[in-house]
Structures are given as C-alpha cells and as structure tokens.
Enzyme design. Structure first.
Site, PDB file in Angstrom:
ATOM      1  N   LYS B  45     -23.866  -0.288 -21.523  1.00  0.00           N
ATOM      2  CA  LYS B  45     -25.182  -0.913 -21.716  1.00  0.00           C
ATOM      3  C   LYS B  45     -25.460  -1.940 -20.603  1.00  0.00           C
ATOM      4  O   LYS B  45     -24.586  -2.701 -20.199  1.00  0.00           O
ATOM      5  CB  LYS B  45     -25.260  -1.586 -23.084  1.00  0.00           C
ATOM      6  CG  LYS B  45     -26.660  -2.157 -23.391  1.00  0.00           C
ATOM      7  CD  LYS B  45     -26.776  -2.569 -24.840  1.00  0.00           C
ATOM      8  CE  LYS B  45     -28.001  -3.449 -25.075  1.00  0.00           C
ATOM      9  NZ  LYS B  45     -29.240  -2.692 -25.192  1.00  0.00           N
ATOM     10  N   CYS B 137     -36.382   0.612 -18.175  1.00  0.00           N
ATOM     11  CA  CYS B 137     -36.658  -0.071 -19.439  1.00  0.00           C
ATOM     12  C   CYS B 137     -38.112  -0.536 -19.472  1.00  0.00           C
ATOM     13  O   CYS B 137     -38.534  -1.330 -18.627  1.00  0.00           O
ATOM     14  CB  CYS B 137     -35.718  -1.266 -19.594  1.00  0.00           C
ATOM     15  SG  CYS B 137     -35.970  -2.115 -21.156  1.00  0.00           S
ATOM     16  N   LYS B 175     -31.697   5.496 -12.460  1.00  0.00           N
ATOM     17  CA  LYS B 175     -32.299   5.960 -13.713  1.00  0.00           C
ATOM     18  C   LYS B 175     -33.808   5.781 -13.649  1.00  0.00           C
ATOM     19  O   LYS B 175     -34.310   4.687 -13.381  1.00  0.00           O
ATOM     20  CB  LYS B 175     -31.726   5.187 -14.908  1.00  0.00           C
ATOM     21  CG  LYS B 175     -32.182   5.747 -16.255  1.00  0.00           C
ATOM     22  CD  LYS B 175     -31.336   5.187 -17.400  1.00  0.00           C
ATOM     23  CE  LYS B 175     -31.761   5.750 -18.731  1.00  0.00           C
ATOM     24  NZ  LYS B 175     -30.893   5.263 -19.825  1.00  0.00           N
TER      25      LYS B 175
END
Lengths: 459, 423
Positions: B45, B137, B175
């Site tokens: 994470k 995110c 990502k």
C-alpha cells in the site's frame, strides 16, 4: 379430561383427552409453520424471479395477480407498491399467501421449477407484501383503496367466507352498500373455522376481515343462515341483488355401521374446535386416531391430531397416493409429522361399546376402472375416528332456490344463477374448492352484480 | 502442468496473481497471510512522506446487484497512514522471509524531484523488487497535487518516471488513472520517461449511491459524502479495454492488469489482452485471501486444456483480434436460434426483442408449454436475446455462411471509402 362441548364428544368410552402435551409445546406446534420472511430472505428470494414476460405464474393464479410485478417491487424495496398490486387483484392476498397450494398453482408454473426444480417462493413473498400492507392500513387507519360515491344500491351476500368477502369488497369499492349474512358467530368462513392453525396462525383471519371491511359500506350480520333466519324470497325483495357464497357446510357421512359411536366425528368439526381454542389445551384428542379421507381436510385433521399429542394417527384413503386430492406437498407435510398413511382400504364398520374402539377396513382395488371392496381387510385400534370424506351444499329444500346440479349451484359464465338477480360463487358452485378460486369467483360475481344493477348484464 | 511463473519487467513471481496496492497490503500481518495463502506478489500500500496522512472513519461505499453484494465498491481511504519507517522495516522483513514472492512498493510523494530523490533509496534499501508510482488515486491525494493530479498530465508522468529511473535501479511500474480521455497519452509518457511497465486501471471517480433518508452521498462521514475511487467486478470491462488499447498500440511495454479481477477467467482475459501479471483487490476484500487457490488451479487447468505451457503463451494472444470498428466485416451475419427443449418459457427473449430490438421472436404456442421462435428474416444477430435468456446454451447465435468480406472502409455507403469491396 375436559371437553369443549358434550354435544360433540360425549366422552365415555375410548381414550380421549385434552392436554396430552404441555401448553408451551402446544404453542410451538400450532405457531406459524412458515413464518414471515425476513427482509434479507425476501430480497434474496425476490432476486431469483426472472420477471418473466407473460409469466406462466400469472396464468396459473385464479385471481391473475401480477406476480413478477409485485416481486420486482419487493426487490426494489417498494413494499407499498407490491402490496397494492396484489390486493388490487386479490383482496384476500394475505390469506392466499398462507393457504394456497402454490405447488399446483403459481409456483408449479414458475419457470424456475422447469429450470431447477425450485420455484421462486411466491407465496412467502406475497405474504411479505400483504402483511406490510395490512400493517400499514392498521397503523394509519387508511384502507389502500377508496370507495366510489354511494350508488344507493344494496346487495345481500350470504356467507362471509373468502368468496363473500371478495364480492363485498369489490361491490363496496363501486359504491354499493353491502350486507353480509353469515351462519356462524364469526365472519371469515373457512379461514376462521377450517384452516389448520399453523397455516394461518393467531387472529389473522379476523384481522383480514377487519382490513377488508375497513373500506366502508360493508355490514356483517352473524348467526344468519339461509333457511333458518333468512329466506331468499325476502332477500330478493329487500335488496337489489343477492350473492350466494355459502360454501359447503354439510359433511358427508361414511354410511357404515357404528357411525353413531362416541369418538366418531367430522374432521371439519375437530378442526373448527381447534381453530376456536386459544391455546389448544382444551381440545381433546384420541390416543389412537384414524382419519378417513385423502383431501386437505384429512391432512389438516391428521397432522393437528398428532400435534395435539395423539400417539398413533393413521390416515386411510381408499385409493393410491397419487389419487389423493391433497397435494404432494401436503402429503409430505403429514408424513414428516408422523402420520401413518394407509392406501387402498375403505372403512366397513366402526366397532365398540358405546365409544368407538376399533375400525374395520376392507382392502380396495380397481376392477375395470371401478373401485371395489376386496374380500380381506384389517382392523385398526381407534379411540377417535375423524371423517373427512367430503363436504356438501347445505340448504334446505323448501326454499325457492336456484337450480342445483350434482350438489352445486348452477351458474352461467357471469356467475348468475337460474334466478334473476341471484349470483353465486365459491365452493357452492362447480370448480376448484380453493380459497383463491373463491376470491376470483367473488370478484367476478361482484363485477356481474355491478353490471346487472346498471342494467348492463346480458341474459 | 502449466508453468505459472512470471518475470514481469524483471520482477519474478511464482504466479501472476498479485495483490494490488490497497488496504490488504498495508502491513506485514496481512501480506504474510496473503503469501501463506499463495499470492505470487503484492504491491505494498502506497507510502508517502511523513507525517502520515490521516484517514476518515467510514471509508467504503458499495453497490450490489440482484442480491449479489459488492458488484462495485468505492473507497475514500488515502495512502498508508502509518509512519514511513514502520512500513519500510516491515517490507524489509517480509521480503527476507518470502524471497520468491514479488514485493513491489507503491509510492506517492509530492511532484518535486527532492521528494522522490529522498524516498527512493530508502525503498531500495529494503530489498523490494520494484516500485509502482501511484498516479491514479482520484480522491484526497489528487487535491494535494498528487495521485491522479499527476496521472492526468502526461508531462508530469514522464517527468516523475524519469526521476525514479534516475535515482533508483529498481524496475518502475507506472500505475495509470482511468479518469482521462485517452489512456494512451499517459502510457506513452510513462514509456518516454523510461518506465519498465505500466499497471492499470486505478479506481474510477465515483459516487456509489445516495442515502435518501439523509440526502448524503455514500459513504457518509458525519453527514457529508465525497467522491471516491470505484473498483470491483463492475469496472472490469472498462479496465479490459484500456489494457487492450495499450497492448495493441505500445507493443513491448509490460502491463500489469487491474480492475475487477475476481477469478481465474477474469485474469486469463486480462492476460489475453496483453497483461503479464494481474492485480486483485476487491475480490480479496470480499472473500479473503483464499480466493487465490482457485485462481491458480483454474488458470493452470485452463492452460493445460488449451495447451499453453507458460504465461507468456497467453499474454497478448487476443490483442491482434482487438481491432477498430472500421475493420469489422459488415457482410458477416449470425442469427439467433432457440432450443425449445432447453427453453423454460420465461418470455424474456421475446419481450426484449419485441420492445427494444427487431421484433424477431414470436410466441408460437401458448399451450402447456410456451414455444418461442426466431423469425430469421427479421433477426439482425444482435445477441440481445441470448444475453437476457437465463438458461445457458438455450439461445445460440448461429453464424451464417457468408461469401464476402466488406468493412466500412470499403462499403459503398461510405463516402470516404478506400477501395472497391472484395468479391
């Protein structure tokens, strides 16, 4: 030992007693056999419905409830919409949710039955919606439907059972004034007096009647029977139309020696006593019980006798398992309750000194398609014999009555009898003896009566 | 037995199933449990700079469908809220205990060279196998100029990727956020920046529902709601398309597929459209780490059945068949066929076609059993009936013999056609 009525029991011979089982156990035995689904159970079950188009379940319902429609409403958490959909088609949707043999109606036709031998539990879902609707009506004091303005027309309905109530509700909705006369002290018909206690627990039957008549314009007059307090001629004169919804209150006899012995009684009366007992501790039952018959009444009597604490309950039917009028589900229910099934035997004599002690059977068989008694047979010990070999129309013959054929009132497709202005529906006319059929009849009779009073009915 | 081992951009793992950077990989306890269960790797994470972020209580929203839970889920949790050194210590220990598993560390620090320069050696010192740059995110961090705020600007993607390659020897996976019009732009930027691989998709900006009693978007935090990142089975089609798009356009760039992967079949589909590893989160959060057992055995059995010896045999196998609409054969045709013995009579095919398609399915018999039949001349082969039919195999789409091949590029109706139709 206690008895609810000497006229019924006349105890004195066989081993018949009440309170064979502790009261707490009785409460369990006669509580709702299929309790209300929880919200999660309902959501999971509702999600199983495919929302079929032109759904087979609707076609299989005598009252044509929009089943996929109400189940979708349950699935979307629109319980008010679900209840209304059901009650629009069938104002006794709550009773039908409990007592319908769904396995031969909607659930039998469910496509999930074809796909996985496990239908959507339509009856249980219907109860979720109708219980909520009735609770909402009770809490708000508001009936889901409103009456049309008064028409000034008056209709007499004989019988406050499902057919009579459905008819009354529909007529009241149209603005007519309805008087329902019932032979019994309480309204509800078989829902009040004839359904196994665990199928329709607590005071549901009475609450449903109160819910139905809360639309207004309906008056129920108890203890009024045709040929006793009432005569049809007077009713036809005093009212604009009459609907006969008198059911089949007569019971058929075995017509064998010994039928007068104590301990021999009609299953219908046995069930009636059970229904009217608050905690069942005052309902006597034999130690050895024999039930004669193969219909739902026989099943209900046998299972309830067992649950009251009878040691041995035998259900004897003159034909085979597949010939029994009781559905397979009903039969299985009796089997898991410990009822001993005996097929292919008919009673030939009841024997005992004052009270019945044993019952003699002859084995039966089919010869050229006809049922005949064989030479051999057997004897069963019996302290109580419950007769459930069918019911019959019970009206005195000196009335100016409509035509009757094969024990049923003759009606046309509008449910009109041979007498002008007199209609009929429910178990007193030909057709399936089901609550839901009675409701369908009652509603159709009301539509015909409405048309008749407007002068729009042909014939 | 198929060989499930992978070498993904230089990162080795015993199988292609990794846990995505998310709550399941927030600390050693969970990661150790995951490795015991059989996961091939984890993306730890996301780490950030100290002081750690603060997370809210009430972090997930979810939607079910027809009685099934978690068809889609969104979250408003931020990156790890534990101190940096604690995570780094745990990463070091876990990697030492599980040398055969992939341990990739997700990172998100401010878009400043100094910040990246500071954190990269610390991560490298743990012995981690690689880093994944969290440019996806969509909530909380993006409002502070990180996460999707970087991922939505290809130049920033390229710049940060370049810093990471410069200050670290670790493989760099970028990502990507799906909250962008053209997924190729940030993917190309990542490649220009020297990325060893890309991973996608990150979560989709979303509101899962509204609490109609209190008029608050969900998940509600003390009476207020905010948008979150959407994931779970519902997002799989969106992720598949983006993965396929990159695979066919940026050949040779390794892709770690993410988005609604719940079982081996989903994983195989991502591999077929170009992924070399897959990452899972929601399904594990729904059912626990044990789901990996079936993923491994299911993929292995399927590969054996198809004769694929290793993951490389599967990766990208469907990419050449993923074309632009203009390349589809307009002369090709299928017609629905209903198997009356399998039909249960629900009528859904009929009403779907009657109300919303081409009136090509009629009720032929209404007796004991309803029989629905396809009118071949009306059927355009749209597949709708076969999708609404609840019985597997009852409605099949039967390809019709077609002599010609005709794409829009050649079609007479196309004023811009490039050639005469092939005969």
């Amino acid at each position: 030992m206690s008895a609810t009525g000497d006229s019924v029991y006349n105890l004195g011979g066989g081993d018949i007693a009440a309170s064979r089982v502790p009261v707490a156990r009785l409460a369990e035995c006669f509580a709702d056999a299929h309790p209300l689904l929880s919200r999660d159970e309902a959501a999971i079950e509702a999600a199983r419905c495919y929302f079929c188009y032109d759904a087979p379940c609707i076609a299989a319902c005598p009252t044509s409830i929009d089943i996929p429609g109400f189940i979708r409403a349950i699935a979307t958490d629109n319980l008010a919409g679900a209840g209304r959909k059901i009650l629009e088609a069938n104002i006794l949707g709550g009773a039908c949710a409990r007592v319908c043999p769904t396995e031969i109606l909607c659930e039998g036709a469910c496509v999930r039955t074809a796909q996985q031998h496990k239908p959507v539990e339509i009856g249980a879902l219907q109860r979720v919606a109708t219980d909520a609707a009735m609770a909402r009506a009770a809490a708000s004091g508001q009936h889901p439907f409103t009456r049309a303005p008064s028409t000034g027309k008056r209709v007499a309905i004989l019988g406050a059972g499902p057919a009579g109530l459905a008819c009354a509700h529909e007529l009241a909705k149209q603005g007519h004034a309805v008087a329902i006369f019932d032979a019994k002290p309480k309204p509800g018909g078989l829902n009040e007096y004839g359904i196994a206690a665990y199928k329709m627990a607590d005071d549901f039957a009475a609450r449903e009647v109160a819910f139905i008549i809360s639309i207004g314009g309906i008056k129920i007059i108890p203890n009024q029977a045709l040929g006793r307090e009432l005569d049809l001629g007077t009713l036809r004169r005093d009212y604009d139309a009459v609907c006969l919804a008198i059911g089949q209150s007569g019971v058929k006899a075995l017509a064998i020696p010994g039928e007068e012995l104590q301990g021999v009684m009609d299953a219908v009366r046995f069930i009636e006593n059970l229904r009217q007992s608050s905690d069942k501790s005052d309902v006597p039952v034999g130690r050895h019980v024999v039930v004669i018959g193969g219909g739902n009444t026989a099943i209900d009597a046998a299972v309830q006798a067992k649950r009251l604490g009878a040691e041995q309950v035998s259900l004897v039917y003159r034909r085979g398992r597949e010939d029994m009028p009781a559905t397979a589900v009903e039969q299985d229910w009796a089997l898991v309750n410990g009822v001993d099934f005996r097929h292919w035997a008919a009673p030939v004599a009841l024997e005992g000194q004052g009270a019945v002690q044993r019952i003699r059977f002859a084995r039966t068989k089919l010869e050229d398609g006809r049922l005949v008694l064989g030479e051999d047979g057997y004897i069963l010990r019996a302290d109580m014999v419950l007769k459930a070999v069918g019911q019959s129309l019970e009206i005195s013959e000196d009335e100016a009555l409509p035509a009757i054929r094969a024990g049923r009132i003759v009606v046309n497709e509008d449910l009109q009898t041979s007498l002008p202005g007199v209609f009929a529906g429910g178990d007193c006319i030909p057709g399936q003896d089901l609550t839901v059929q009675a409701v369908a009849d009652g509603k159709r009779a009301a539509q015909s009566i409405n048309a008749y009073m407007k002068g729009e009915l042909n014939g | 037995m198929a060989d499930l081992r992978i070498d993904f951009a230089g990162i080795k793992a015993p199988n292609p199933f990794w846990l995505a950077s998310a709550p399941p990989t927030d600390k050693a306890y969970n990661v150790e449990r995951a490795f015991k269960a059989g996961w091939g790797g984890v993306v730890w994470k996301t780490l950030g700079e100290d002081p750690p972020v603060v997370n809210v209580s009430s972090r997930y929203g979810a939607i079910g469908y027809n009685g099934q839970r978690l068809m889609g889920m969104n979250n408003i949790e931020l990156i790890t809220d534990r101190p940096l050194h604690l995570n780094l210590d745990e990463i070091r220990t876990v990697k030492r205990n599980w040398p055969d598993r992939a341990v990739v560390v997700s990172l998100m620090v401010p878009c400043e060279e100094e910040s990246w320069k500071r954190i990269l050696p610390l991560v490298e010192a743990t012995g981690a196998d690689g880093i994944e740059l969290n440019f996806g995110c969509p909530h909380g961090m993006s409002e502070r100029g990180m996460g999707a705020a970087v991922g939505q600007v290809p130049d920033y993607v390229q710049m940060v990727t370049r810093w990471c390659k410069h200050y670290s020897r670790m493989p760099v996976i970028v990502k990507l956020t799906p909250n962008i019009t053209d997924i190729l732009k940030p993917a190309e930027a990542a490649r220009r920046g020297g990325a060893d691989a890309v991973s996608l998709i990150n979560t989709i900006t979303s509101i899962t529902g509204v609490d109609l009693d209190n008029m608050v978007p969900e998940p509600a935090v003390d009476g207020l709601g905010t948008h979150g990142g959407y994931c779970g089975p519902a997002v799989k089609p969106i992720a598949l398309r983006m993965v396929g798009e990159i695979a066919r356009s940026l050949k040779g760039l390794p892709i770690s597929g993410i988005g609604g992967i719940s079982g081996w079949r989903d994983a195989a589909e991502f591999l077929a459209l170009g992924a070399g590893s897959v990452q899972v989160c929601t399904a594990a959060m729904h059912y626990g780490f044990r789901i990996v057992e079936d993923m491994i055995s299911g993929l292995s059995n399927w590969m054996d059945e198809k004769g694929y010896a290793c993951i490389d045999d599967v990766t990208g196998r469907a990419v050449k068949n993923f074309v632009h609409w203009n390349d589809l054969n307009l002369a090709w045709k299928t017609i629905a066929s209903i198997d009356p013995t399998a039909c249960i009579g629900c009528g859904l095919c009929h009403i779907a076609c009657e109300d919303t398609a081409h009136q090509a399915i009629k009720l032929q018999e209404t007796g004991e059993k309803r029989i629905y039949e396809v009118i071949d001349d009306e059927c355009v082969g749209c597949n709708l009936c076969s999708h609404v039919c609840p019985v597997s195999g009852c409605i099949t789409m039967v390809p019709q013999a077609t002599a010609t091949h005709l794409t829009w590029k050649q079609h007479p109706n196309n004023p811009m056609r490039v050639a005469e139709p092939a005969q």
